[in-house]
Design a protein around this motif. Structure first.
Motif, PDB file in Angstrom:
ATOM      1  N   VAL A 201       0.916  -1.303   0.016  1.00 40.32           N
ATOM      2  CA  VAL A 201       0.161  -0.042  -0.015  1.00 40.32           C
ATOM      3  C   VAL A 201       0.792   1.160   0.046  1.00 40.32           C
ATOM      4  CG1 VAL A 201      -1.418   1.334   1.525  1.00 40.32           C
ATOM      5  CG2 VAL A 201      -2.026  -0.952   1.335  1.00 40.32           C
ATOM      6  N   SER A 202       0.393   2.057  -0.918  1.00 42.02           N
ATOM      7  CA  SER A 202       1.412   3.312  -0.933  1.00 42.02           C
ATOM      8  C   SER A 202       0.780   4.673  -1.403  1.00 42.02           C
ATOM      9  CB  SER A 202       2.531   3.056  -1.776  1.00 42.02           C
ATOM     10  OG  SER A 202       3.402   4.463  -1.623  1.00 42.02           O
ATOM     11  N   HIS A 203       1.219   5.632  -1.044  1.00 44.18           N
ATOM     12  CA  HIS A 203       0.465   6.997  -1.659  1.00 44.18           C
ATOM     13  C   HIS A 203       1.468   7.754  -2.722  1.00 44.18           C
ATOM     14  CE1 HIS A 203       3.350   8.656   0.999  1.00 44.18           C
ATOM     15  NE2 HIS A 203       3.363   9.845   0.101  1.00 44.18           N
ATOM     16  N   ASN A 204       2.527   6.854  -2.892  1.00 44.10           N
ATOM     17  CA  ASN A 204       3.371   7.496  -3.555  1.00 44.10           C
ATOM     18  C   ASN A 204       3.271   6.802  -5.173  1.00 44.10           C
ATOM     19  OD1 ASN A 204       6.075   8.306  -5.093  1.00 44.10           O
ATOM     20  ND2 ASN A 204       7.353   7.473  -3.508  1.00 44.10           N
ATOM     21  N   PRO A 205       2.883   7.487  -6.106  1.00 54.35           N
ATOM     22  CA  PRO A 205       2.776   7.232  -7.609  1.00 54.35           C
ATOM     23  C   PRO A 205       4.036   6.611  -8.124  1.00 54.35           C
ATOM     24  CG  PRO A 205       2.085   9.543  -7.246  1.00 54.35           C
ATOM     25  CD  PRO A 205       2.835   9.177  -5.904  1.00 54.35           C
ATOM     26  N   GLU A 206       5.380   6.725  -7.570  1.00 55.80           N
ATOM     27  CA  GLU A 206       6.364   6.077  -8.031  1.00 55.80           C
ATOM     28  C   GLU A 206       6.406   4.835  -8.092  1.00 55.80           C
ATOM     29  OE1 GLU A 206      10.459   7.597  -7.082  1.00 55.80           O
ATOM     30  OE2 GLU A 206       9.538   9.750  -7.086  1.00 55.80           O
ATOM     31  N   LEU A 207       5.617   4.378  -6.874  1.00 53.78           N
ATOM     32  CA  LEU A 207       5.598   3.007  -6.794  1.00 53.78           C
ATOM     33  C   LEU A 207       4.748   1.873  -7.683  1.00 53.78           C
ATOM     34  CD1 LEU A 207       7.033   3.654  -3.925  1.00 53.78           C
ATOM     35  CD2 LEU A 207       5.757   1.751  -3.022  1.00 53.78           C
ATOM     36  N   ILE A 208       4.086   2.772  -8.643  1.00 56.68           N
ATOM     37  CA  ILE A 208       3.467   2.098  -9.666  1.00 56.68           C
ATOM     38  C   ILE A 208       4.171   1.000 -10.401  1.00 56.68           C
ATOM     39  CG2 ILE A 208       2.110   2.609 -11.942  1.00 56.68           C
ATOM     40  CD1 ILE A 208       0.335   4.558 -10.327  1.00 56.68           C
ATOM     41  N   LYS A 209       5.466   1.483 -10.882  1.00 52.63           N
ATOM     42  CA  LYS A 209       6.491   0.546 -11.324  1.00 52.63           C
ATOM     43  C   LYS A 209       6.515  -0.715 -10.937  1.00 52.63           C
ATOM     44  CE  LYS A 209      10.822   2.512  -9.671  1.00 52.63           C
ATOM     45  NZ  LYS A 209      10.260   3.091  -8.741  1.00 52.63           N
ATOM     46  N   LEU A 210       6.124  -0.714  -9.672  1.00 57.32           N
ATOM     47  CA  LEU A 210       6.672  -2.031  -8.650  1.00 57.32           C
ATOM     48  C   LEU A 210       5.251  -2.895  -9.028  1.00 57.32           C
ATOM     49  CD1 LEU A 210       8.652  -2.394  -6.726  1.00 57.32           C
ATOM     50  CD2 LEU A 210       6.927  -1.946  -5.060  1.00 57.32           C
ATOM     51  N   GLY A 211       3.913  -2.396  -9.123  1.00 56.76           N
ATOM     52  CA  GLY A 211       3.141  -3.276  -9.060  1.00 56.76           C
ATOM     53  C   GLY A 211       2.529  -4.126 -10.310  1.00 56.76           C
ATOM     54  N   GLU A 212       2.427  -5.218 -10.208  1.00 54.78           N
ATOM     55  CA  GLU A 212       2.000  -6.265 -11.138  1.00 54.78           C
ATOM     56  C   GLU A 212       0.648  -6.091 -11.384  1.00 54.78           C
ATOM     57  OE1 GLU A 212       5.254  -9.596 -11.440  1.00 54.78           O
ATOM     58  OE2 GLU A 212       3.987  -9.396  -9.510  1.00 54.78           O
ATOM     59  N   ILE A 213      -0.080  -5.968 -10.297  1.00 55.24           N
ATOM     60  CA  ILE A 213      -1.602  -5.638 -10.112  1.00 55.24           C
ATOM     61  C   ILE A 213      -1.402  -4.338  -9.402  1.00 55.24           C
ATOM     62  CG2 ILE A 213      -3.953  -6.724  -9.395  1.00 55.24           C
ATOM     63  CD1 ILE A 213      -2.220  -8.672 -11.229  1.00 55.24           C
ATOM     64  N   ILE A 214      -2.359  -3.469  -9.978  1.00 54.41           N
ATOM     65  CA  ILE A 214      -2.623  -1.970  -9.538  1.00 54.41           C
ATOM     66  C   ILE A 214      -4.043  -1.931  -9.201  1.00 54.41           C
ATOM     67  CG2 ILE A 214      -2.123   0.247  -9.667  1.00 54.41           C
ATOM     68  CD1 ILE A 214       0.511  -0.642 -11.458  1.00 54.41           C
ATOM     69  N   PHE A 215      -4.440  -1.513  -7.628  1.00 57.14           N
ATOM     70  CA  PHE A 215      -5.671  -0.992  -7.458  1.00 57.14           C
ATOM     71  C   PHE A 215      -5.450   0.543  -6.976  1.00 57.14           C
ATOM     72  CE2 PHE A 215      -5.358  -5.459  -6.123  1.00 57.14           C
ATOM     73  CZ  PHE A 215      -6.515  -6.072  -6.955  1.00 57.14           C
ATOM     74  N   GLU A 216      -6.332   1.207  -7.744  1.00 48.94           N
ATOM     75  CA  GLU A 216      -6.330   2.842  -7.517  1.00 48.94           C
ATOM     76  C   GLU A 216      -7.443   3.018  -6.530  1.00 48.94           C
ATOM     77  OE1 GLU A 216      -6.244   5.685 -10.808  1.00 48.94           O
ATOM     78  OE2 GLU A 216      -4.934   4.310 -11.840  1.00 48.94           O
ATOM     79  N   MET A 217      -7.067   3.904  -5.410  1.00 52.97           N
ATOM     80  CA  MET A 217      -8.282   3.575  -4.409  1.00 52.97           C
ATOM     81  C   MET A 217      -8.326   5.349  -4.310  1.00 52.97           C
ATOM     82  SD  MET A 217      -8.128   1.866  -0.684  1.00 52.97           S
ATOM     83  CE  MET A 217      -9.794   1.984   0.052  1.00 52.97           C
ATOM     84  N   LYS A 218      -9.621   5.685  -3.997  1.00 57.65           N
ATOM     85  CA  LYS A 218      -9.869   7.126  -3.796  1.00 57.65           C
ATOM     86  C   LYS A 218     -11.087   7.288  -2.894  1.00 57.65           C
ATOM     87  CE  LYS A 218     -10.510  11.699  -5.997  1.00 57.65           C
ATOM     88  NZ  LYS A 218     -10.766  12.574  -7.216  1.00 57.65           N
ATOM     89  N   ASP A 219     -11.077   8.025  -2.176  1.00 59.89           N
ATOM     90  CA  ASP A 219     -12.285   8.306  -1.113  1.00 59.89           C
ATOM     91  C   ASP A 219     -13.044   6.911  -0.791  1.00 59.89           C
ATOM     92  OD1 ASP A 219     -11.722  10.930  -1.290  1.00 59.89           O
ATOM     93  OD2 ASP A 219     -12.873  11.218  -2.789  1.00 59.89           O
ATOM     94  N   GLY A 220     -12.284   5.981  -0.340  1.00 60.47           N
ATOM     95  CA  GLY A 220     -13.004   4.659   0.339  1.00 60.47           C
ATOM     96  C   GLY A 220     -13.423   3.671  -0.888  1.00 60.47           C
ATOM     97  N   LYS A 221     -13.072   4.199  -2.217  1.00 60.69           N
ATOM     98  CA  LYS A 221     -13.421   3.173  -3.192  1.00 60.69           C
ATOM     99  C   LYS A 221     -12.272   2.698  -4.038  1.00 60.69           C
ATOM    100  CE  LYS A 221     -18.066   4.709  -3.604  1.00 60.69           C
ATOM    101  NZ  LYS A 221     -18.914   5.668  -4.376  1.00 60.69           N
ATOM    102  N   ILE A 222     -12.293   1.680  -4.541  1.00 62.08           N
ATOM    103  CA  ILE A 222     -11.562   1.009  -5.592  1.00 62.08           C
ATOM    104  C   ILE A 222     -11.996   1.616  -6.971  1.00 62.08           C
ATOM    105  CG2 ILE A 222     -10.532  -0.753  -6.916  1.00 62.08           C
ATOM    106  CD1 ILE A 222      -9.481  -0.888  -4.067  1.00 62.08           C
ATOM    107  N   LEU A 223     -11.125   2.623  -7.664  1.00 66.39           N
ATOM    108  CA  LEU A 223     -11.585   3.106  -8.972  1.00 66.39           C
ATOM    109  C   LEU A 223     -11.215   2.220 -10.045  1.00 66.39           C
ATOM    110  CD1 LEU A 223     -10.577   6.939  -8.566  1.00 66.39           C
ATOM    111  CD2 LEU A 223     -12.798   6.017  -8.061  1.00 66.39           C
TER     112      LEU A 223
END
Ligand code: ADP
Ligand code: ADP
Length: 231
Positions: A201-223
């Motif tokens: 779990v991270s707030h740092n967008p740089e970590l996106i390169k790390l994820g093989e599966i990426i969930f974007e979360m905003k205001d209590g929901k998975i977008l």
């Protein structure tokens, strides 16, 4: 293949002035086995709360969490303890190592708690600390380690009982980019060597390169969700 999934999780808190804050609003997600799964989103999006619920540390108001087809909130106390101690490992933003114990002891202690002898626990701890590149730091206490080294000990400790899943909450949030890179590489090495599933779990967008599966979360929901093959 899915190792852990959440279905329709709702969670709210009541603030001191009695306002109800809806932190998780109907969150469903599936964690893919053997992958680096990443939940990314701004601070306050509900990521830590979701992580605590997925790992059985906190209860949702409603919804279900399945670990290999078993609802963790239906497990009895023994089974849930077993799930927490043997099937999952944790890495936090700050290493949370026990300051009065050496690196070796910090890793050996959870192995002993799970029932192994001191000798076995130390042997296993050495083996894991070697994997994270710290076989020359076994007898150092946390205060004698660099931030990056201490976090590698924390990763070793998370591995102590051969978990299926490692949960990591901002694992490199306190490290410079050099040390972050070392930890990120380590996650892939561990995944390849032990088939460990990661949920980071991270707030740092740089970590996106790390994820093989990426969930974007905003205001209590998975977008959004990226990287999942259609099966
Ligand atoms: P993130 O990890 O994405 O930063 P959190 O899950 O930590 O988000 O927090 C989401 C929201 O829930 C925040 O508004 C936070 O203040 C609130 N919150 C989290 N835990 C509690 C708690 N124990 N009591 C009250 N509010 C909480
Ligand atoms: P078996 O299933 O045959 O008992 P394991 O796969 O459990 O073998 O373990 C093989 C070796 O790899 C052991 O030394 C074990 O301690 C180590 N090992 C396995 N999985 C992990 C893991 N996730 N973290 C650390 N060490 C592990």
């Amino acid at each position: 293949e899915i190792i852990l999934s959440a279905e329709n999780i709702f969670k709210s808190y009541t603030s001191e002035n009695q306002n109800k804050i809806d932190v998780l609003k109907d969150v469903s997600l599936s964690i893919q086995i053997n992958k680096i799964n990443l939940i990314i989103g701004a601070s306050g999006a509900g990521k830590s709360t979701l992580l605590h619920i997925l790992s059985g540390l906190d209860n949702p108001d409603s919804g279900k969490v399945f670990f290999k087809d078993e609802n963790i909130f239906m497990m009895n106390e023994n089974k849930l303890t077993n799930f927490r101690n043997k099937h999952i490992g944790f890495v936090f933003q700050f290493h949370h190592l026990l300051p009065e114990f050496t690196a070796l002891e910090n890793v050996a202690i959870p192995i002993m708690i799970s029932g192994k002898s001191l000798t076995k626990a130390k042997d296993k701890a050495k083996e894991i600390l070697d994997i994270v590149g710290l076989n020359d730091r076994l007898n150092n206490k946390p205060s004698e380690l660099s931030g990056g080294e201490a976090q590698r000990v924390a990763v070793a400790r998370a591995l102590a009982n051969n978990p299926d899943i490692i949960f990591a909450d901002e694992p490199t949030g306190n490290l410079d980019s050099f040390n972050s890179e070392i930890i990120h590489k380590l996650f892939f090495e561990i995944r390849d060597k032990f088939n460990t599933t990661f949920l980071i779990v991270s707030h740092n967008p740089e970590l996106i390169k790390l994820g093989e599966i990426i969930f974007e979360m905003k205001d209590g929901k998975i977008l959004n969700q990226h990287g999942v093959e259609n099966e």
